[in-house]
Design a protein around this motif. Structure first.
Motif, PDB file in Angstrom:
ATOM      1  N   GLN A  72       0.842  -1.194   0.000  1.00 33.86           N
ATOM      2  CA  GLN A  72       0.000   0.000   0.000  1.00 33.86           C
ATOM      3  C   GLN A  72       0.878   1.245   0.000  1.00 33.86           C
ATOM      4  OE1 GLN A  72      -2.053  -0.642   3.670  1.00 33.86           O
ATOM      5  NE2 GLN A  72      -2.969  -2.577   3.010  1.00 33.86           N
ATOM      6  N   SER A  73       0.281   2.382  -0.316  1.00 34.27           N
ATOM      7  CA  SER A  73       1.040   3.629  -0.266  1.00 34.27           C
ATOM      8  C   SER A  73       1.201   4.068   1.190  1.00 34.27           C
ATOM      9  CB  SER A  73       0.339   4.727  -1.067  1.00 34.27           C
ATOM     10  OG  SER A  73      -0.964   4.953  -0.556  1.00 34.27           O
ATOM     11  N   SER A  74       2.332   4.652   1.506  1.00 33.69           N
ATOM     12  CA  SER A  74       2.632   5.049   2.876  1.00 33.69           C
ATOM     13  C   SER A  74       1.868   6.314   3.256  1.00 33.69           C
ATOM     14  CB  SER A  74       4.130   5.307   3.032  1.00 33.69           C
ATOM     15  OG  SER A  74       4.399   5.926   4.278  1.00 33.69           O
ATOM     16  N   PRO A  75       1.216   6.335   4.437  1.00 33.23           N
ATOM     17  CA  PRO A  75       0.508   7.547   4.866  1.00 33.23           C
ATOM     18  C   PRO A  75       1.455   8.733   5.080  1.00 33.23           C
ATOM     19  CG  PRO A  75       0.624   5.955   6.662  1.00 33.23           C
ATOM     20  CD  PRO A  75       1.101   5.249   5.426  1.00 33.23           C
ATOM     21  N   ARG A  76       2.744   8.449   5.287  1.00 33.84           N
ATOM     22  CA  ARG A  76       3.697   9.554   5.477  1.00 33.84           C
ATOM     23  C   ARG A  76       3.903  10.367   4.203  1.00 33.84           C
ATOM     24  NH1 ARG A  76       8.247   6.242   8.907  1.00 33.84           N
ATOM     25  NH2 ARG A  76       7.732   4.698   7.325  1.00 33.84           N
ATOM     26  N   SER A  78       1.854  -7.379  13.171  1.00 37.18           N
ATOM     27  CA  SER A  78       0.570  -7.402  12.483  1.00 37.18           C
ATOM     28  C   SER A  78      -0.498  -6.669  13.289  1.00 37.18           C
ATOM     29  CB  SER A  78       0.132  -8.848  12.224  1.00 37.18           C
ATOM     30  OG  SER A  78       0.998  -9.489  11.323  1.00 37.18           O
ATOM     31  N   LEU A  79      -0.473  -6.838  14.608  1.00 32.88           N
ATOM     32  CA  LEU A  79      -1.444  -6.154  15.460  1.00 32.88           C
ATOM     33  C   LEU A  79      -1.218  -4.649  15.451  1.00 32.88           C
ATOM     34  CD1 LEU A  79      -3.777  -6.375  17.516  1.00 32.88           C
ATOM     35  CD2 LEU A  79      -2.040  -6.536  19.304  1.00 32.88           C
ATOM     36  N   ILE A  80       0.032  -4.218  15.591  1.00 30.51           N
ATOM     37  CA  ILE A  80       0.325  -2.784  15.554  1.00 30.51           C
ATOM     38  C   ILE A  80      -0.090  -2.196  14.215  1.00 30.51           C
ATOM     39  CG2 ILE A  80       2.158  -1.046  15.611  1.00 30.51           C
ATOM     40  CD1 ILE A  80       3.667  -2.844  17.549  1.00 30.51           C
ATOM     41  N   LEU A  81       0.202  -2.912  13.126  1.00 28.12           N
ATOM     42  CA  LEU A  81      -0.179  -2.427  11.803  1.00 28.12           C
ATOM     43  C   LEU A  81      -1.693  -2.279  11.688  1.00 28.12           C
ATOM     44  CD1 LEU A  81       0.448  -1.699   8.866  1.00 28.12           C
ATOM     45  CD2 LEU A  81       0.450  -4.143   8.323  1.00 28.12           C
ATOM     46  N   ALA A  82      -2.448  -3.246  12.221  1.00 31.55           N
ATOM     47  CA  ALA A  82      -3.908  -3.163  12.155  1.00 31.55           C
ATOM     48  C   ALA A  82      -4.423  -1.912  12.868  1.00 31.55           C
ATOM     49  CB  ALA A  82      -4.528  -4.420  12.769  1.00 31.55           C
ATOM     50  N   TYR A  83      -3.853  -1.603  14.022  1.00 31.28           N
ATOM     51  CA  TYR A  83      -4.260  -0.386  14.733  1.00 31.28           C
ATOM     52  C   TYR A  83      -3.840   0.869  13.962  1.00 31.28           C
ATOM     53  CZ  TYR A  83      -5.884  -2.686  19.011  1.00 31.28           C
ATOM     54  OH  TYR A  83      -6.599  -3.431  19.932  1.00 31.28           O
ATOM     55  N   CYS A  84      -2.650   0.834  13.374  1.00 29.46           N
ATOM     56  CA  CYS A  84      -2.171   2.000  12.618  1.00 29.46           C
ATOM     57  C   CYS A  84      -3.025   2.265  11.389  1.00 29.46           C
ATOM     58  CB  CYS A  84      -0.711   1.795  12.213  1.00 29.46           C
ATOM     59  SG  CYS A  84       0.477   1.989  13.557  1.00 29.46           S
ATOM     60  N   GLN A  85      -3.544   1.220  10.778  1.00 25.52           N
ATOM     61  CA  GLN A  85      -4.410   1.411   9.614  1.00 25.52           C
ATOM     62  C   GLN A  85      -5.738   2.058  10.000  1.00 25.52           C
ATOM     63  OE1 GLN A  85      -4.227  -2.686   8.180  1.00 25.52           O
ATOM     64  NE2 GLN A  85      -2.990  -2.043   6.438  1.00 25.52           N
ATOM     65  N   SER A  91      -5.932   4.306  12.468  1.00 21.73           N
ATOM     66  CA  SER A  91      -5.611   5.674  12.873  1.00 21.73           C
ATOM     67  C   SER A  91      -4.269   6.102  12.287  1.00 21.73           C
ATOM     68  CB  SER A  91      -5.572   5.750  14.409  1.00 21.73           C
ATOM     69  OG  SER A  91      -5.276   7.043  14.859  1.00 21.73           O
ATOM     70  N   PRO A  92      -4.201   6.286  10.956  1.00 20.77           N
ATOM     71  CA  PRO A  92      -2.899   6.550  10.326  1.00 20.77           C
ATOM     72  C   PRO A  92      -2.290   7.904  10.685  1.00 20.77           C
ATOM     73  CG  PRO A  92      -4.675   6.779   8.735  1.00 20.77           C
ATOM     74  CD  PRO A  92      -5.284   6.195   9.963  1.00 20.77           C
ATOM     75  N   TYR A  93      -3.110   8.906  11.002  1.00 17.78           N
ATOM     76  CA  TYR A  93      -2.573  10.250  11.221  1.00 17.78           C
ATOM     77  C   TYR A  93      -2.626  10.686  12.680  1.00 17.78           C
ATOM     78  CZ  TYR A  93      -2.790  10.241   6.190  1.00 17.78           C
ATOM     79  OH  TYR A  93      -2.616   9.900   4.864  1.00 17.78           O
ATOM     80  N   MET A 100      -9.888  14.886  16.237  1.00 21.73           N
ATOM     81  CA  MET A 100      -8.728  14.993  17.126  1.00 21.73           C
ATOM     82  C   MET A 100      -7.435  14.867  16.316  1.00 21.73           C
ATOM     83  SD  MET A 100      -7.848  12.887  20.632  1.00 21.73           S
ATOM     84  CE  MET A 100      -9.026  13.856  21.582  1.00 21.73           C
ATOM     85  N   ILE A 101      -6.471  15.730  16.618  1.00 19.59           N
ATOM     86  CA  ILE A 101      -5.180  15.722  15.935  1.00 19.59           C
ATOM     87  C   ILE A 101      -4.103  15.214  16.872  1.00 19.59           C
ATOM     88  CG2 ILE A 101      -5.814  17.563  14.340  1.00 19.59           C
ATOM     89  CD1 ILE A 101      -4.304  19.529  16.129  1.00 19.59           C
ATOM     90  N   VAL A 102      -2.961  14.861  16.316  1.00 19.18           N
ATOM     91  CA  VAL A 102      -1.927  14.224  17.126  1.00 19.18           C
ATOM     92  C   VAL A 102      -1.348  15.167  18.185  1.00 19.18           C
ATOM     93  CG1 VAL A 102       0.024  14.748  15.590  1.00 19.18           C
ATOM     94  CG2 VAL A 102       0.079  12.702  17.021  1.00 19.18           C
ATOM     95  N   ALA A 103      -1.308  16.464  17.933  1.00 20.98           N
ATOM     96  CA  ALA A 103      -0.789  17.395  18.944  1.00 20.98           C
ATOM     97  C   ALA A 103      -1.628  17.334  20.218  1.00 20.98           C
ATOM     98  CB  ALA A 103      -0.764  18.818  18.391  1.00 20.98           C
ATOM     99  N   GLU A 104      -2.958  17.252  20.071  1.00 23.95           N
ATOM    100  CA  GLU A 104      -3.828  17.123  21.236  1.00 23.95           C
ATOM    101  C   GLU A 104      -3.532  15.826  21.975  1.00 23.95           C
ATOM    102  OE1 GLU A 104      -8.092  17.967  20.560  1.00 23.95           O
ATOM    103  OE2 GLU A 104      -7.486  18.403  18.494  1.00 23.95           O
ATOM    104  N   VAL A 105      -3.314  14.765  21.218  1.00 23.55           N
ATOM    105  CA  VAL A 105      -3.068  13.463  21.818  1.00 23.55           C
ATOM    106  C   VAL A 105      -1.732  13.450  22.559  1.00 23.55           C
ATOM    107  CG1 VAL A 105      -2.668  11.020  21.316  1.00 23.55           C
ATOM    108  CG2 VAL A 105      -4.505  12.248  20.160  1.00 23.55           C
ATOM    109  N   VAL A 106      -0.714  14.051  21.981  1.00 25.45           N
ATOM    110  CA  VAL A 106       0.604  14.094  22.638  1.00 25.45           C
ATOM    111  C   VAL A 106       0.503  14.859  23.955  1.00 25.45           C
ATOM    112  CG1 VAL A 106       2.929  15.046  22.472  1.00 25.45           C
ATOM    113  CG2 VAL A 106       1.959  13.783  20.538  1.00 25.45           C
ATOM    114  N   ARG A 107      -0.165  16.001  23.941  1.00 22.06           N
ATOM    115  CA  ARG A 107      -0.337  16.766  25.191  1.00 22.06           C
ATOM    116  C   ARG A 107      -1.118  15.945  26.215  1.00 22.06           C
ATOM    117  NH1 ARG A 107      -1.327  21.059  21.249  1.00 22.06           N
ATOM    118  NH2 ARG A 107       0.419  22.539  21.314  1.00 22.06           N
ATOM    119  N   GLY A 108      -2.189  15.297  25.743  1.00 21.47           N
ATOM    120  CA  GLY A 108      -2.987  14.481  26.651  1.00 21.47           C
ATOM    121  C   GLY A 108      -2.226  13.286  27.193  1.00 21.47           C
TER     122      GLY A 108
END
Length: 525
Positions: free
Chosen positions: A43-47, A235-242, A244-246, A353-361
């Motif tokens: 697949q194409s990389s979300p990055r 495989s489990l980490i990849l499933a979660y990342c798919q 919530s890619p961003y 929700m964006i990652v900056a909010e999550v990092v602070r939280g």
């Protein structure tokens, strides 16, 4: 058919020449079998295609912008991707030629080569923090799809002797009567040296593997044989990342970089060289558990019907289990079931929700400066903060799980003390008592493993009460991925979290990812 089954072969273990092993532009793999690497790179990389509203924050949140830009820059180069695939194919060909050139029947008459080298670790699911990440490789043995299953054990399940894991691991240096020679570290290192790998080092402890360098492709690598836990972990980490890619992906990236800055070492390195004793895998599980806790990730294992076992023989008959840890006299069970996708009705609590909010939280939630970690009632009063005294992190159970026994509970230490007192009274000498107690602990641990199920039904590993931080392994349910942490080390880790939280509060939206990578380390020795 997997990519390596069709790849042209131009080198083998019988030739010391490196030579070209693929066309100038090696095709990336297609999805197939139980391979997180093949799934991810098909697949194409979300990055490489981050939405503009996430990359350039409308409210000029510097933390959001800096995290996403930094995360995007961690995408491996096309050259590195081709090199990884080229090396994977080269090793697959060489290992099959040397150790088992015949095809084997795998399913309904279909025949394939016995061995397939798979890429595992961060490189298999897009979790690298830079291009210097070592490549983890696993030889998958299609003839032993359950890994180190009981018939392969160096010590039978019915044995009453205390096996020496050190001796067992060192025994992996030499060929075994029951296994192909690629399970021998010496034979394996000899094989890869013949196709040009250099700086080989055999490491039997704790997981038998060969470390080496591919000088042509400039890759540092670890290679182990058929310990399948890594395939399922990734495989489990990849499933979660798919899902919530961003958010999840850049969160893991940020926490891994932050961890590298506070520990002084890359989490890829062994715990002996790692100040806070956490692995990259453990950090990923903490991130997943936090996002589950705040409703931003589902639990992909919630439908697992845990089975209690009355006997070890009944446990071994469970086809859902694989067996790992070849460096031991007996294997360890790993549950392998999880869903690849969330249920249709599941929705993230906050879709914006964006990652900056999550990092602070994240840093606020795990900071210990706002709670009394000595208090047993703190968590009940304030669920906005994690208290390691009363709770554990468990992605298996949806995020945060109450401890059955609090940290430093004396129930099991008292049982052991009573047992040792009894043995003293019976006249056993210290060496005999030590041996008997080893067996007692093993039997007790196995007894709990057979009955505790997922850990949410009133029984948990008694060893968890001896560790201040518990991060439950989602496959080996009794295992604590943070077991290497002493209380002092754990306190230092949480101190770093608290300092980072304070810095983020002080800087507000002006904070950048670089700010949390340069927290004040004074007084933290």
């Amino acid at each position: 058919m997997s990519q390596s089954d069709t790849h042209p072969q131009s080198s083998s273990c019988k030739s010391p020449q490196l030579g070209p092993t693929s066309p100038p532009h090696t095709p990336l793999p297609t999805e197939g079998e139980a391979s997180p690497y093949k799934t991810y790179y098909s697949q194409s990389s979300p990055r490489t295609h981050i939405p503009d509203d996430l990359l350039y924050s409308p409210d000029h949140d510097k933390l959001q912008e800096s995290i996403m830009i930094s995360w995007r820059s961690s995408e491996p180069s096309q050259e590195r991707k081709r090199y990884m695939e080229d090396l994977r194919v080269l090793l697959t060909n060489a290992i099959n030629e040397t150790f088992h050139p015949e095809l084997i029947e795998v399913f309904d008459g279909e025949k394939k080569r016995r061995f397939e080298v798979e890429i595992v670790g961060s490189s298999s699911w897009g979790g690298e923090i830079d291009n210097s990440t070592d490549v983890d490789l696993c030889i998958v043995d299609r003839a032993l799809p359950r890994g180190y299953e009981p018939s392969m054990w160096l010590q039978s399940p019915s044995s009453t002797q205390i096996g020496s894991n050190t001796q067992a691991r060192r025994g992996r240096y030499e060929p075994s009567q029951n296994l192909p020679d690629c399970y021998s570290l010496k034979a394996l290192s000899d094989c890869i040296e013949k196709v040009g790998m250099t700086h080989t080092k055999r490491h039997p402890l704790p997981l038998p593997l060969v470390k080496f360098v591919d000088p042509e492709r400039k890759l540092g690598c670890d290679l182990q044989c058929n310990d399948l836990a890594g395939l399922y972990n990734c495989s489990l980490i990849l499933a979660y990342c798919q899902i919530s890619p961003y958010v999840l992906r850049p969160l893991i990236y940020t926490i891994k970089r932050w961890y590298k800055s506070i520990s002084g070492k890359d989490p890829k390195l062994s715990n002996r060289l790692n100040k806070f004793k956490l692995s990259s895998y453990c950090l990923s599980l903490i991130c997943i558990g936090y996002l589950q806790h705040i409703g931003q990730l589902p639990n992909l294992q919630e439908d697992i019907m845990a089975r209690g076992y009355q006997t070890i023989e009944e446990m071994m008959e469970d086809e859902e289990l694989i067996w790992g840890e070849w460096g031991r006299t007996q294997g360890r069970a790993f549950h392998t079931t999880f869903a690849n996708k969330p249920k249709e009705y599941w929705k993230a609590r906050d879709t914006k929700m964006i990652v900056a909010e999550v990092v602070r939280g994240f840093f606020q939630y795990f900071a210990q400066d706002t709670i009394d970690t000595k208090s047993e009632s703190t968590y009940a009063e304030d669920s906005d903060h994690f208290n390691p005294i009363t709770h554990i992190i468990s992605s298996l159970n949806g995020g945060i799980l109450p401890r059955i026994l609090l940290y430093k509970d004396q129930t099991y230490p008292n049982l052991e003390k009573d047992q040792m007192t009894y043995l003293n009274r019976k006249g056993y000498d210290p060496s005999q008592i030590s041996l008997i107690m080893q067996h007692y602990r093993m039997a007790k641990s196995l007894q709990i493993e057979m009955k505790m199920n997922k850990g949410d039904g009133g029984i948990q590993s008694y060893e968890w009460s001896e560790r201040k931080l518990v991060v439950q392994d989602p496959f080996s349910w009794v295992k604590n991925q943070a077991s290497g942490m002493s209380e002092e080390v754990c306190d230092g880790f949480f101190d770093c979290i608290s300092r980072t939280h304070q810095k983020l509060k002080e800087l507000g939206t002006k904070a950048t990812i670089e700010d949390i990578l340069t927290i004040d380390m004074d007084g933290m020795e």
